[in-house]
Design an enzyme around this catalytic site. Structure first.
Site, mmCIF file in Angstrom:
data_model
loop_
_atom_site.group_PDB
_atom_site.id
_atom_site.type_symbol
_atom_site.label_atom_id
_atom_site.label_comp_id
_atom_site.label_asym_id
_atom_site.label_seq_id
_atom_site.Cartn_x
_atom_site.Cartn_y
_atom_site.Cartn_z
ATOM 1 N N SER A 46 0.803 -1.289 0.031
ATOM 2 C CA SER A 46 0.093 0.026 -0.064
ATOM 3 C C SER A 46 0.680 1.370 0.053
ATOM 4 C CB SER A 46 -0.865 -0.162 1.161
ATOM 5 O OG SER A 46 -1.488 1.115 1.264
ATOM 6 N N TYR B 269 -1.091 -1.209 10.529
ATOM 7 C CA TYR B 269 -1.411 -1.232 9.035
ATOM 8 C C TYR B 269 0.093 -0.768 8.407
ATOM 9 C CZ TYR B 269 -3.585 -1.299 4.651
ATOM 10 O OH TYR B 269 -3.810 -1.291 3.244
ATOM 11 N N LYS C 283 2.482 -3.247 6.225
ATOM 12 C CA LYS C 283 2.418 -2.707 4.755
ATOM 13 C C LYS C 283 3.966 -2.517 4.423
ATOM 14 C CE LYS C 283 -1.252 -3.666 2.779
ATOM 15 N NZ LYS C 283 -1.312 -5.300 2.374
HETATM 16 N N1 LIG Z 1 -8.597 -0.727 -1.515
HETATM 17 C C1 LIG Z 1 -7.565 0.060 -1.435
HETATM 18 O O1 LIG Z 1 -7.886 1.537 -1.666
HETATM 19 C C2 LIG Z 1 -6.216 -0.299 -1.233
HETATM 20 C C3 LIG Z 1 -5.259 0.722 -1.171
HETATM 21 C C4 LIG Z 1 -3.857 0.210 -0.935
HETATM 22 C C5 LIG Z 1 -3.517 -1.089 -0.636
HETATM 23 N N2 LIG Z 1 -4.691 -2.070 -0.656
HETATM 24 C C6 LIG Z 1 -4.416 -3.314 -0.269
HETATM 25 O O2 LIG Z 1 -4.868 -4.252 -1.327
HETATM 26 C C7 LIG Z 1 -5.031 -5.368 -0.894
HETATM 27 C C8 LIG Z 1 -6.547 -5.783 -1.212
HETATM 28 O O3 LIG Z 1 -7.621 -4.742 -0.784
HETATM 29 P P1 LIG Z 1 -8.955 -4.562 -1.012
HETATM 30 O O4 LIG Z 1 -9.496 -3.346 -0.879
HETATM 31 O O5 LIG Z 1 -9.395 -5.115 -2.552
HETATM 32 O O6 LIG Z 1 -9.745 -5.552 -0.225
HETATM 33 P P2 LIG Z 1 -11.250 -6.028 -0.161
HETATM 34 O O7 LIG Z 1 -12.255 -5.573 -1.109
HETATM 35 O O8 LIG Z 1 -11.690 -5.958 1.509
HETATM 36 O O9 LIG Z 1 -11.104 -7.602 -0.406
HETATM 37 C C9 LIG Z 1 -10.276 -8.507 0.448
HETATM 38 C C10 LIG Z 1 -10.465 -9.741 -0.126
HETATM 39 O O10 LIG Z 1 -9.537 -10.721 0.713
HETATM 40 C C11 LIG Z 1 -10.450 -11.805 1.156
HETATM 41 N N3 LIG Z 1 -9.958 -11.917 2.775
HETATM 42 C C12 LIG Z 1 -10.161 -10.970 3.650
HETATM 43 N N4 LIG Z 1 -9.476 -11.610 4.696
HETATM 44 C C13 LIG Z 1 -9.092 -12.946 4.530
HETATM 45 C C14 LIG Z 1 -8.456 -13.795 5.452
HETATM 46 N N5 LIG Z 1 -7.968 -13.460 6.703
HETATM 47 N N6 LIG Z 1 -8.235 -14.828 4.672
HETATM 48 C C15 LIG Z 1 -8.435 -15.091 3.488
HETATM 49 N N7 LIG Z 1 -9.113 -14.228 2.688
HETATM 50 C C16 LIG Z 1 -9.493 -12.926 3.291
HETATM 51 C C17 LIG Z 1 -11.783 -11.315 1.050
HETATM 52 O O11 LIG Z 1 -12.618 -12.464 1.149
HETATM 53 P P3 LIG Z 1 -13.363 -12.918 2.744
HETATM 54 O O12 LIG Z 1 -13.843 -11.623 3.341
HETATM 55 O O13 LIG Z 1 -14.450 -13.925 2.081
HETATM 56 O O14 LIG Z 1 -12.463 -13.662 3.068
HETATM 57 C C18 LIG Z 1 -11.656 -10.493 -0.143
HETATM 58 O O15 LIG Z 1 -11.901 -11.366 -1.393
HETATM 59 C C19 LIG Z 1 -4.980 -5.379 0.707
HETATM 60 O O16 LIG Z 1 -3.670 -6.302 1.009
HETATM 61 C C20 LIG Z 1 -4.934 -4.102 0.963
HETATM 62 O O17 LIG Z 1 -4.233 -3.675 2.209
HETATM 63 C C21 LIG Z 1 -5.859 -1.587 -0.569
#
Ligand SMILES: NC(=O)c1ccc[n+]([C@@H]2O[C@H](COP(=O)([O-])OP(=O)(O)OC[C@H]3O[C@@H](n4cnc5c(N)ncnc54)[C@H](OP(=O)(O)O)[C@@H]3O)[C@@H](O)[C@H]2O)c1
Length: 252
Positions: free
Chosen positions: A134, A146, A150
């Site tokens: 991130s 976090y 990260k």
């Molecule tokens: N969204 C942003 O703006 C953003 C920005 C920078 C970095 N990131 C990073 O990008 C990555 C994805 O983020 P996102 O926003 O796409 O997340 P998200 O929409 O919340 O999706 C998370 C995914 O991970 C799964 N998950 C969550 N906890 C889990 C666990 N303990 N075991 C297995 N699967 C799990 C969820 O399914 P279940 O809940 O069914 O397990 C879902 O498929 C993360 O590492 C986040 O830190 C996101």
């Protein structure tokens, strides 16, 4: 540019929605075979990509999921350690358990996913792993657990690139800025605090809008592919020059 991903076998953690699912779908569109994992079976069943149920914070479940993906796909060439999240807030309003949980779902799961994938990669003569970190991993944000977890992912990618390079394995980190997609946190801010969201987009992004899923996925595919054979140990920013994490005040 042909990325040469056709016929490759890939495993994506946390791939049943959001960024992980976008990467998984993009890999499928390039002709790769993909297995994702997540906890919720219903979400996995609906995501349109073959899935295996696993909680990545449990090393046994995660290891079994990696092996199961390799079994189903006949091997493994690519791993995306995408699952992530945060528990608790800053140092003074979070518990030691919340810190442990935050490290478990981010950096620790990434290390174990790649560790378990190494023998599968070696059977193919090498592999490519990508850790989704991130913007908060390279510029500190308000949730310190976090931010630290990260940052650990970025350093992990660099260290593993050196450790696993002699085995023909590349490891990189990709650090998205704030990504707007339906069902995600930023879409919630957009729908519930439209004026704050508009100001955020205008003031924090030089082009006036957040990062898209396609922008993250397209970059991820290039870095995963052999067209990026000279890229290992890198942290690739996909933040549209956002350059600093959000203050965190936009969420409830
Ligand atoms: N969204 C942003 O703006 C953003 C920005 C920078 C970095 N990131 C990073 O990008 C990555 C994805 O983020 P996102 O926003 O796409 O997340 P998200 O929409 O919340 O999706 C998370 C995914 O991970 C799964 N998950 C969550 N906890 C889990 C666990 N303990 N075991 C297995 N699967 C799990 C969820 O399914 P279940 O809940 O069914 O397990 C879902 O498929 C993360 O590492 C986040 O830190 C996101």
């Amino acid at each position: 540019m042909d990325l040469g991903l056709g016929g490759k076998a890939a495993f994506v953690t946390g791939g049943s929605q959001g960024i992980g699912l976008a990467i998984a779908r993009a890999l499928v569109a390039e002709g790769a075979s993909v297995v994702v994992c997540g906890r919720d079976e219903g979400r996995l069943a609906q995501c349109g990509v073959p899935g295996v149920q696993a909680d990545v914070t449990d090393p046994e479940q995660l290891g079994r999921a990696v092996d199961e993906a390799a079994r189903r796909l006949g091997g493994l060439d690519l791993v995306v350690a995408n699952a992530g999240g945060s528990f608790g807030g800053g140092l003074l309003d979070s518990t030691p358990q919340e810190w442990a949980d935050t490290f478990a779902i981010n950096a620790l799961h990434a290390a174990h996913a790649i560790r378990t994938a190494v023998p599968h990669f070696e059977r193919r003569g090498g592999g490519s792993a990508l850790i989704i970190s991130s913007i908060t991993g390279w510029k500190p944000g308000p949730r310190s657990s976090y931010a630290a977890a990260k940052a650990a992912e970025i350093h992990l990618a660099a260290a593993l690139a050196q450790e696993l390079g002699p085995r023909g394995i590349r490891v990189n980190a990709l650090s998205p800025g704030s990504v707007e997609f339906e069902g995600g946190g930023w879409a919630w801010v957009r729908d519930n605090r439209p004026e704050d969201f508009a100001r955020f987009a205008r003031e924090d992004f030089p082009r006036g809008r957040l990062v898209t899923l396609d922008e993250v996925a397209d970059t991820a595919l290039f870095v995963l592919s052999s067209r990026a054979s000279g890229v290992s140990g890198a942290n690739i920013r996909v933040d549209a020059a956002q350059d600093h994490p959000s203050s965190g005040r936009l969420f409830p």
